[in-house]
Scaffold this active site. Sequence first.
Site, short mmCIF file in Angstrom:
data_model
loop_
_atom_site.label_atom_id
_atom_site.label_comp_id
_atom_site.label_asym_id
_atom_site.label_seq_id
_atom_site.Cartn_x
_atom_site.Cartn_y
_atom_site.Cartn_z
N ASP A 136 0.79 -1.23 0.00
CA ASP A 136 0.00 0.00 0.00
C ASP A 136 0.82 1.28 0.00
O ASP A 136 0.26 2.35 -0.22
CB ASP A 136 -0.94 0.01 1.21
CG ASP A 136 -2.18 -0.84 0.98
OD1 ASP A 136 -2.43 -1.24 -0.17
OD2 ASP A 136 -2.90 -1.11 1.96
N HIS A 206 -0.44 -8.01 -0.21
CA HIS A 206 -1.80 -8.56 -0.08
C HIS A 206 -2.57 -8.34 -1.38
O HIS A 206 -2.17 -7.57 -2.25
CB HIS A 206 -2.54 -7.90 1.08
CG HIS A 206 -2.66 -6.41 0.93
ND1 HIS A 206 -1.62 -5.54 1.20
CD2 HIS A 206 -3.70 -5.63 0.51
CE1 HIS A 206 -2.01 -4.29 0.97
NE2 HIS A 206 -3.27 -4.32 0.54
N ARG A 216 -19.37 -8.12 -3.26
CA ARG A 216 -18.55 -8.07 -2.03
C ARG A 216 -18.32 -6.61 -1.67
O ARG A 216 -17.76 -5.84 -2.45
CB ARG A 216 -17.22 -8.77 -2.31
CG ARG A 216 -16.14 -8.67 -1.24
CD ARG A 216 -14.84 -9.11 -1.88
NE ARG A 216 -13.72 -9.32 -0.98
CZ ARG A 216 -12.86 -8.37 -0.59
NH1 ARG A 216 -13.04 -7.12 -1.01
NH2 ARG A 216 -11.85 -8.67 0.20
#
Length: 265
Positions: A136, A206, A216
């Site tokens: 990130d 991730h 979702r």
Amino acid sequence: MKQKSGVTMNEIDLKGTKRVVIDGMTTPKQCKSLMEIAKYYAVIGDGYDGKSPHTILEKFEGITFNRALFLSYYKMLNLKHLHTFFEVTEKAKELIKVHFKLKGELYFSYTQLVCRSARPDSPTNRTDFSHKIHADNCIIMENMTCFRTYPAFTWRDYSAILYLNDEFKGGEFVFSADAVGNKIQSKIRPKCGRLVAFSSGPENLHGVKAVKRGTRCAIGMWFTLNPDYVEKHRDLAKNVVDNNSQFEMDLLVNLDYPKPYVPNT
């Protein structure tokens, strides 16, 4: 009655460092309230200049925190939904500070409610990623070199995802030991009230597995230790939520935001 929350997966379970899963972050009622925001007001690519940033096999819709605020100003979004948005994200921040034993202040850098939906014509046997493996706060290369440079969000120090539902197939969150997803360390199945939190660097690569059926939804939160990158207007907006202040709402909207576009529902 307040919802109790607690750690259900620690660093040992998740096979890494500075990562945790906390359940019970929200009540079913809060998840429902937040899902209603997404259902009626999310737009394709919100937060990404109107474009889907990931796979063409899914529809990516979102609503940024600022968009939700201004929808409330124009009385398109009930303030109770905005209050829930605030409440659950603030709770997440405080738990992250406590769990990771952070001594300084932790600031919101960006908040976004996002939904990923499998397109009707997409195959159900997909093995790709809804969101490929990444870090990130830096640009990760296949040789695991991580460049902390533009266009990476280098100021991000901690990240978190708060899940709102589980009525879909696929869409697992994964931590990976490599940059392409061949060495998955752990998988987390989303459900209402489940929070995944971790430090934002290359130690926590991730991604998201393909959403094969259904929709979702989750709230993505990114935090910084640097006050120069605080999420715009959040403190002023908190006063709006707490006090229902029309004056402060006027200040926010008149700063630099146009009237939000609302799609037909």
